[in-house]
Motif scaffolding. Structure first.
Motif, PDB file in Angstrom:
ATOM      1  N   LEU A   1      -2.019   3.302   5.722  1.00  0.00           N
ATOM      2  CA  LEU A   1      -0.764   2.752   5.188  1.00  0.00           C
ATOM      3  C   LEU A   1      -0.387   3.337   3.829  1.00  0.00           C
ATOM      4  O   LEU A   1       0.752   3.199   3.385  1.00  0.00           O
ATOM      5  CB  LEU A   1      -0.886   1.230   5.055  1.00  0.00           C
ATOM      6  CG  LEU A   1      -1.028   0.439   6.358  1.00  0.00           C
ATOM      7  CD1 LEU A   1      -1.366  -1.025   6.052  1.00  0.00           C
ATOM      8  CD2 LEU A   1       0.248   0.526   7.185  1.00  0.00           C
ATOM      9  N   MET A   2      -1.347   3.969   3.152  1.00  0.00           N
ATOM     10  CA  MET A   2      -1.122   4.438   1.786  1.00  0.00           C
ATOM     11  C   MET A   2      -0.296   5.717   1.733  1.00  0.00           C
ATOM     12  O   MET A   2      -0.265   6.488   2.696  1.00  0.00           O
ATOM     13  CB  MET A   2      -2.472   4.678   1.097  1.00  0.00           C
ATOM     14  CG  MET A   2      -3.243   3.417   0.791  1.00  0.00           C
ATOM     15  SD  MET A   2      -4.972   3.744   0.330  1.00  0.00           S
ATOM     16  CE  MET A   2      -4.756   4.896  -1.042  1.00  0.00           C
ATOM     17  N   ALA A   3       0.320   5.957   0.572  1.00  0.00           N
ATOM     18  CA  ALA A   3       1.012   7.218   0.332  1.00  0.00           C
ATOM     19  C   ALA A   3      -0.013   8.358   0.352  1.00  0.00           C
ATOM     20  O   ALA A   3      -1.165   8.168  -0.049  1.00  0.00           O
ATOM     21  CB  ALA A   3       1.722   7.178  -1.014  1.00  0.00           C
ATOM     22  N   PRO A   4       0.365   9.547   0.786  1.00  0.00           N
ATOM     23  CA  PRO A   4      -0.599  10.639   0.935  1.00  0.00           C
ATOM     24  C   PRO A   4      -1.242  11.097  -0.367  1.00  0.00           C
ATOM     25  O   PRO A   4      -2.330  11.661  -0.349  1.00  0.00           O
ATOM     26  CB  PRO A   4       0.219  11.761   1.578  1.00  0.00           C
ATOM     27  CG  PRO A   4       1.644  11.408   1.329  1.00  0.00           C
ATOM     28  CD  PRO A   4       1.703   9.920   1.271  1.00  0.00           C
ATOM     29  N   ASP A   5      -0.581  10.876  -1.503  1.00  0.00           N
ATOM     30  CA  ASP A   5      -1.138  11.320  -2.783  1.00  0.00           C
ATOM     31  C   ASP A   5      -1.849  10.198  -3.541  1.00  0.00           C
ATOM     32  O   ASP A   5      -2.276  10.390  -4.678  1.00  0.00           O
ATOM     33  CB  ASP A   5      -0.051  11.922  -3.664  1.00  0.00           C
ATOM     34  CG  ASP A   5       1.068  10.926  -3.980  1.00  0.00           C
ATOM     35  OD1 ASP A   5       1.159   9.880  -3.288  1.00  0.00           O
ATOM     36  OD2 ASP A   5       1.847  11.190  -4.914  1.00  0.00           O
ATOM     37  N   ALA A   6      -2.002   9.036  -2.933  1.00  0.00           N
ATOM     38  CA  ALA A   6      -2.663   7.911  -3.599  1.00  0.00           C
ATOM     39  C   ALA A   6      -4.181   8.042  -3.472  1.00  0.00           C
ATOM     40  O   ALA A   6      -4.699   8.607  -2.504  1.00  0.00           O
ATOM     41  CB  ALA A   6      -2.199   6.597  -2.992  1.00  0.00           C
TER      42      ALA A   6
ATOM     43  N   ASP B   1      -7.828  11.042   5.654  1.00  0.00           N
ATOM     44  CA  ASP B   1      -7.846  11.978   4.538  1.00  0.00           C
ATOM     45  C   ASP B   1      -8.926  11.600   3.515  1.00  0.00           C
ATOM     46  O   ASP B   1      -8.623  11.128   2.410  1.00  0.00           O
ATOM     47  CB  ASP B   1      -6.486  12.053   3.836  1.00  0.00           C
ATOM     48  CG  ASP B   1      -6.433  13.185   2.803  1.00  0.00           C
ATOM     49  OD1 ASP B   1      -7.352  14.032   2.795  1.00  0.00           O
ATOM     50  OD2 ASP B   1      -5.491  13.202   2.001  1.00  0.00           O
ATOM     51  N   PRO B   2     -10.196  11.814   3.829  1.00  0.00           N
ATOM     52  CA  PRO B   2     -11.284  11.467   2.909  1.00  0.00           C
ATOM     53  C   PRO B   2     -11.305  12.289   1.630  1.00  0.00           C
ATOM     54  O   PRO B   2     -12.059  11.970   0.713  1.00  0.00           O
ATOM     55  CB  PRO B   2     -12.548  11.712   3.748  1.00  0.00           C
ATOM     56  CG  PRO B   2     -12.133  12.633   4.837  1.00  0.00           C
ATOM     57  CD  PRO B   2     -10.699  12.315   5.125  1.00  0.00           C
TER      58      PRO B   2
ATOM     59  N   LEU C   1       0.817  -1.211   0.000  1.00  0.00           N
ATOM     60  CA  LEU C   1       0.000   0.000   0.000  1.00  0.00           C
ATOM     61  C   LEU C   1       0.848   1.257   0.000  1.00  0.00           C
ATOM     62  O   LEU C   1       0.436   2.288  -0.534  1.00  0.00           O
ATOM     63  CB  LEU C   1      -0.952  -0.023   1.201  1.00  0.00           C
ATOM     64  CG  LEU C   1      -2.015  -1.120   1.135  1.00  0.00           C
ATOM     65  CD1 LEU C   1      -2.813  -1.189   2.428  1.00  0.00           C
ATOM     66  CD2 LEU C   1      -2.952  -0.896  -0.046  1.00  0.00           C
ATOM     67  N   ALA C   2       2.042   1.197   0.548  1.00  0.00           N
ATOM     68  CA  ALA C   2       2.928   2.364   0.528  1.00  0.00           C
ATOM     69  C   ALA C   2       3.366   2.705  -0.891  1.00  0.00           C
ATOM     70  O   ALA C   2       3.651   3.871  -1.195  1.00  0.00           O
ATOM     71  CB  ALA C   2       4.147   2.106   1.407  1.00  0.00           C
ATOM     72  N   ARG C   3       3.402   1.706  -1.781  1.00  0.00           N
ATOM     73  CA  ARG C   3       3.855   1.919  -3.160  1.00  0.00           C
ATOM     74  C   ARG C   3       2.715   2.206  -4.126  1.00  0.00           C
ATOM     75  O   ARG C   3       2.941   2.728  -5.220  1.00  0.00           O
ATOM     76  CB  ARG C   3       4.625   0.691  -3.653  1.00  0.00           C
ATOM     77  CG  ARG C   3       5.958   0.463  -2.973  1.00  0.00           C
ATOM     78  CD  ARG C   3       6.822  -0.492  -3.788  1.00  0.00           C
ATOM     79  NE  ARG C   3       6.137  -1.764  -4.018  1.00  0.00           N
ATOM     80  CZ  ARG C   3       6.292  -2.849  -3.256  1.00  0.00           C
ATOM     81  NH1 ARG C   3       7.082  -2.792  -2.196  1.00  0.00           N
ATOM     82  NH2 ARG C   3       5.654  -3.966  -3.536  1.00  0.00           N
ATOM     83  N   ALA C   4       1.491   1.829  -3.778  1.00  0.00           N
ATOM     84  CA  ALA C   4       0.375   1.918  -4.722  1.00  0.00           C
ATOM     85  C   ALA C   4      -0.036   3.371  -4.961  1.00  0.00           C
ATOM     86  O   ALA C   4      -0.084   4.187  -4.041  1.00  0.00           O
ATOM     87  CB  ALA C   4      -0.809   1.120  -4.192  1.00  0.00           C
ATOM     88  N   GLY C   5      -0.353   3.670  -6.221  1.00  0.00           N
ATOM     89  CA  GLY C   5      -0.889   4.994  -6.547  1.00  0.00           C
ATOM     90  C   GLY C   5      -2.394   5.020  -6.587  1.00  0.00           C
ATOM     91  O   GLY C   5      -3.015   6.081  -6.509  1.00  0.00           O
ATOM     92  N   LEU C   6      -2.996   3.825  -6.720  1.00  0.00           N
ATOM     93  CA  LEU C   6      -4.457   3.694  -6.793  1.00  0.00           C
ATOM     94  C   LEU C   6      -4.838   2.393  -6.114  1.00  0.00           C
ATOM     95  O   LEU C   6      -4.280   1.338  -6.426  1.00  0.00           O
ATOM     96  CB  LEU C   6      -4.907   3.684  -8.258  1.00  0.00           C
ATOM     97  CG  LEU C   6      -6.381   3.427  -8.544  1.00  0.00           C
ATOM     98  CD1 LEU C   6      -7.276   4.474  -7.880  1.00  0.00           C
ATOM     99  CD2 LEU C   6      -6.627   3.411 -10.058  1.00  0.00           C
TER     100      LEU C   6
END
Length: 330
Positions: A119-124, A144-145, A92-97
């Motif tokens: 767990l996701m990147a902030p811009d994903a 961050d909804p 999830l840290a690497r995923a963009g979508l």
């Protein structure tokens, strides 16, 4: 360029995740189906084998149907992998979508979305594929909804072009725009709709399906005859002309009077035209012949528009094997 293709993750390795994986892998993206719950190694190996076998079978079918060279199927399949739940942080840290596709259970979805969004990147982008639960019922669980929304795919996900994109109160406009662009880049046709029950297609098809079943129940026609009427009449037209475009094509006044007749003859308010039909008539927005209806035709060459639509219908006749040559004099 391959470097422009964002990594995609699907939360859950069920039917929806597998269908989305086919679509994105076909379009050149690396996709991870992330198991949504802990399993022992034997159970996970079984899931992994089943998921990859189903995705491989779908790709081979598309190849056999002429979409691409069957020899390329294995190369496309290598873009997909299935990962166990414990690998979620790194994936999830690497995923963009990220698409969430777990069963339609509110608390389950909230738990999965809360964990994933943390767990996701902030811009994903994070999108739920739910067909029943509104985005605003899920977004309180999401970190961050602004980057969260619903993306309702229609099955089979790798065939049906439409994806209904439903932003919530807190979804940022740029999130909607980015998801539209990504979906279009992989061959999908996104539409944006409000966060209301049923989105667009389920509301339309629920009415149509129930009415078809009701006609069988009432003895109007057999199931076979009703489906034939849909394939070669009702559905035949709407594959070229949208429903509201078709109202404009015939005229909103025709729908208004037909609705009044059916309401009286069949004795049910479900046939009554909504107020917008009458308002449009009062404003002169009746359809093609007034230049405006639900759509604006004022800047169109109406003759060219009609010819284009009729040409598309003729192509459908050809596809169905129903375009016959004329019978000429002997």
């Amino acid at each position: 360029m391959a470097s422009d293709r964002i990594p995609v993750a699907c939360l859950g390795a069920g039917r929806m995740g597998r269908g989305i994986a086919v679509q994105f892998a076909y379009a050149g993206h690396n996709v991870v189906l992330l198991d949504a719950k802990p399993r022992d190694p034997t159970a996970f190996a079984k899931l992994e084998t089943e998921a990859l076998a189903e995705i491989g079978a779908a790709l081979r079918t598309l190849a056999e149907l002429g979409l691409f060279d069957p020899a390329q199927a294995d190369a496309i399949l290598t873009r997909v992998r299935v990962a166990p739940d414990e690998q979620a942080p790194e994936i999830l840290a690497r995923a963009g979508l990220v698409f969430e596709g777990v069963p339609e259970i509110l608390d389950l979805k909230r738990d999965i979305l809360a964990r994933a969004s943390a767990l996701m990147a902030p811009d994903a982008i994070l999108a739920s594929t739910t067909s029943t639960i509104l985005v605003d019922d899920l977004s309180p669980a999401v970190a961050d909804p602004a980057r969260f929304l619903n993306a309702h795919w229609l099955n089979p996900a790798y065939i049906i072009p439409l994806v209904e994109v439903s932003p919530g109160r807190h979804t940022a406009p740029e999130t909607v725009a980015r998801l539209h662009a990504i979906l279009e880049s992989v061959g999908k046709v996104p539409v944006t709709c409000a966060a209301t029950p049923g989105f667009i297609v389920p509301r339309l098809q629920t009415l149509a399906m129930n009415e078809a079943a009701r006609m069988v129940e009432e003895g109007v026609a057999s199931a076979e005859e009703i489906d034939k009427a849909v394939k070669y009449g009702f559905g035949f037209r709407f594959g070229v002309l949208g429903v509201l475009e078709f109202i404009d094509w015939g005229g909103g006044d025709i729908l208004y009077h037909a609705s009044r007749y059916l309401t009286g003859a069949l004795g049910h308010e479900r046939y009554r035209a909504p107020e917008v039909i009458e308002r449009n008539m009062e404003r002169g927005r009746i359809g093609l012949h007034t230049g405006q209806g639900f759509m604006d035709y004022s800047g169109l060459d109406l003759e060219s528009y009609r010819r284009q639509r009729l040409g598309a219908l003729v192509e459908r006749l050809r596809a169905e094997g129903l375009a016959k040559p004329p019978v000429l004099p002997d």
